[in-house]
Design a protein around this motif. Structure first.
Motif, mmCIF file in Angstrom:
data_model
loop_
_atom_site.group_PDB
_atom_site.id
_atom_site.type_symbol
_atom_site.label_atom_id
_atom_site.label_comp_id
_atom_site.label_asym_id
_atom_site.label_seq_id
_atom_site.Cartn_x
_atom_site.Cartn_y
_atom_site.Cartn_z
ATOM 1 N N SER A 112 -15.757 26.859 -31.623
ATOM 2 C CA SER A 112 -14.434 26.407 -32.021
ATOM 3 C C SER A 112 -13.737 25.544 -30.902
ATOM 4 N N GLN A 113 -13.805 25.903 -29.607
ATOM 5 C CA GLN A 113 -13.172 25.248 -28.589
ATOM 6 C C GLN A 113 -14.004 23.891 -28.419
ATOM 7 N N LEU A 114 -15.343 23.756 -28.470
ATOM 8 C CA LEU A 114 -16.005 22.498 -28.538
ATOM 9 C C LEU A 114 -15.697 21.624 -29.587
ATOM 10 N N THR A 115 -15.437 22.018 -30.581
ATOM 11 C CA THR A 115 -15.427 21.232 -31.880
ATOM 12 C C THR A 115 -14.033 21.049 -32.518
ATOM 13 N N SER A 116 -13.085 21.925 -32.031
ATOM 14 C CA SER A 116 -11.831 21.816 -32.679
ATOM 15 C C SER A 116 -11.652 22.396 -34.137
ATOM 16 N N VAL A 117 -12.780 23.293 -34.499
ATOM 17 C CA VAL A 117 -12.899 23.720 -35.769
ATOM 18 C C VAL A 117 -12.422 25.255 -35.599
ATOM 19 N N PRO A 118 -11.538 25.462 -36.314
ATOM 20 C CA PRO A 118 -10.937 27.253 -36.105
ATOM 21 C C PRO A 118 -12.096 28.055 -36.428
ATOM 22 N N SER A 119 -12.175 29.056 -35.726
ATOM 23 C CA SER A 119 -12.941 30.223 -35.891
ATOM 24 C C SER A 119 -12.152 31.290 -36.666
ATOM 25 N N LEU A 120 -12.595 31.771 -37.849
ATOM 26 C CA LEU A 120 -11.744 32.810 -38.663
ATOM 27 C C LEU A 120 -12.603 34.205 -38.684
ATOM 28 N N HIS A 121 -12.475 35.082 -37.772
ATOM 29 C CA HIS A 121 -12.987 36.143 -37.698
ATOM 30 C C HIS A 121 -12.716 37.302 -38.611
ATOM 31 N N SER A 122 -11.795 37.147 -39.216
ATOM 32 C CA SER A 122 -11.107 38.199 -40.019
ATOM 33 C C SER A 122 -11.199 37.998 -41.789
ATOM 34 N N VAL A 123 -11.874 36.898 -42.004
ATOM 35 C CA VAL A 123 -12.093 36.833 -43.560
ATOM 36 C C VAL A 123 -13.007 37.489 -44.135
ATOM 37 N N LEU A 124 -14.260 37.986 -43.458
ATOM 38 C CA LEU A 124 -15.087 38.731 -43.897
ATOM 39 C C LEU A 124 -15.149 40.257 -43.218
ATOM 40 N N THR A 125 -15.276 41.026 -44.239
ATOM 41 C CA THR A 125 -15.327 42.356 -43.390
ATOM 42 C C THR A 125 -16.841 43.150 -43.814
ATOM 43 N N ARG A 126 -17.399 44.037 -42.958
ATOM 44 C CA ARG A 126 -18.597 44.771 -43.427
ATOM 45 C C ARG A 126 -18.379 45.929 -43.990
ATOM 46 N N LYS A 127 -18.260 46.359 -45.210
ATOM 47 C CA LYS A 127 -18.001 47.410 -45.739
ATOM 48 C C LYS A 127 -19.086 48.613 -45.692
ATOM 49 N N ASN A 128 -20.311 48.351 -45.280
ATOM 50 C CA ASN A 128 -21.538 49.301 -45.376
ATOM 51 C C ASN A 128 -21.750 49.280 -44.018
ATOM 52 N N PHE A 180 -8.297 35.688 -48.479
ATOM 53 C CA PHE A 180 -7.901 35.025 -49.876
ATOM 54 C C PHE A 180 -7.151 33.887 -49.351
ATOM 55 N N SER A 181 -5.939 34.206 -48.516
ATOM 56 C CA SER A 181 -5.193 33.257 -48.208
ATOM 57 C C SER A 181 -5.574 32.367 -47.188
ATOM 58 N N GLN A 182 -6.464 32.779 -46.181
ATOM 59 C CA GLN A 182 -6.935 31.866 -45.085
ATOM 60 C C GLN A 182 -8.111 30.788 -45.730
ATOM 61 N N LEU A 183 -8.640 31.139 -46.984
ATOM 62 C CA LEU A 183 -9.419 30.164 -47.660
ATOM 63 C C LEU A 183 -9.009 29.418 -48.836
ATOM 64 N N ALA A 184 -7.889 29.742 -48.936
ATOM 65 C CA ALA A 184 -7.202 29.239 -50.293
ATOM 66 C C ALA A 184 -7.491 27.644 -50.386
ATOM 67 N N ASN A 185 -6.971 27.048 -49.318
ATOM 68 C CA ASN A 185 -6.887 25.351 -49.247
ATOM 69 C C ASN A 185 -8.155 24.918 -48.425
ATOM 70 N N ILE A 186 -9.260 25.591 -48.266
ATOM 71 C CA ILE A 186 -10.371 25.296 -47.556
ATOM 72 C C ILE A 186 -11.415 24.725 -48.604
ATOM 73 N N ASP A 187 -12.352 23.652 -48.412
ATOM 74 C CA ASP A 187 -13.491 23.315 -49.386
ATOM 75 C C ASP A 187 -14.882 23.442 -48.589
ATOM 76 N N HIS A 188 -14.756 23.799 -47.248
ATOM 77 C CA HIS A 188 -15.896 23.553 -46.488
ATOM 78 C C HIS A 188 -16.038 24.587 -45.428
ATOM 79 N N ILE A 189 -16.987 25.281 -45.578
ATOM 80 C CA ILE A 189 -16.979 26.264 -44.190
ATOM 81 C C ILE A 189 -18.491 26.626 -43.671
#
Length: 225
Positions: free
Chosen positions: A132-148, A176-185
């Motif tokens: 993220s620091q090298l590319t300026s692309v944000p890293s979103l580490h709280s979008v997914l959780t591991r439930k099992n 859900f809100s973090q990805l609401a307006n994102i089309d490519h991850i």
């Protein structure tokens, strides 16, 4: 990507301006698809090993081999956090060029909370932080959780990995809100072996956001020889 001071190369231990010196980088056998597209699914020995996955784009650096495998293991199990920066630099240098389309966000594969409490950090989050620091692309580490609390994938066969990781992920309330307006991850997993983990996370996201373009990013891929 260069460090400002001299230090020991993480591989050969010679003094270097980089975490991995120029000579060691030149010695690495990287994966090179034909043409300008770095998508490793274009390589037959990669596609063959990932025949059961749903994702179509995979970007990585090399086969799971020494010395990169050693750096990953030391990061994952030995808390050698400087390795995360070195691996991030390798990924960016190898993949990000004028033809590479950067995503709008990077999502590291999460650990289950029990494993995170035991390990104290997530190696994928650490690598993504530096990418993220090298590319300026944000890293979103709280979008997914591991439930099992799944078994460690490294101890399982390919068939067992697929069953073990099935329905292991869910989207967090804030995701859900973090990805609401994102089309490519990009989904980041440090090593892609059978692709079962990345595919389970991919399917979880696609079920909710079917129009979302999802690339898989890794440092290493375990090849079928």
């Amino acid at each position: 990507m260069q460090s400002l001071i001299m230090q020991d190369c993480l591989i050969c231990r010679q003094l270097s301006k980089r975490l991995i010196c120029t000579y060691c980088q030149q010695d690495l056998v990287t994966l090179q698809p034909p043409g300008t597209d770095k998508n490793l699914m274009l390589l037959p020995n990669v596609a063959k090993g990932l025949a059961q996955v749903e994702f179509k784009t995979l970007y990585a650096v090399c086969d799971y081999q020494w010395p990169i495998s050693k750096l990953l293991t030391a990061l994952k199990f030995g808390a050698k956090l400087p390795n995360a920066r070195a691996l991030a630099e390798l990924f960016v240098k190898h993949n990000v060029n004028t033809h590479f389309v950067l995503p709008k966000a990077i999502l590291p594969i999460p650990l289950h909370k029990n494993r995170f409490l035991w390990r104290k950090y997530n190696q994928s989050v650490e690598i993504c932080r530096h990418i993220s620091q090298l590319t300026s692309v944000p890293s979103l580490h709280s979008v997914l959780t591991r439930k099992n609390a799944t078994l460690a994938q490294t101890k399982l066969s390919a068939a067992q990995r697929k069953v073990n990781i099935r329905q292991a992920f869910q989207i967090s309330s804030s995701g859900f809100s973090q990805l609401a307006n994102i089309d490519h991850i990009a989904l980041f997993d440090d090593v892609t072996t059978t692709g079962a983990t990345a595919n389970a996370a991919y399917r979880c996201l696609k079920n909710t956001f079917p129009q979302l373009k999802i690339d898989i990013w890794s440092i290493c891929v375990t090849l079928v020889h």
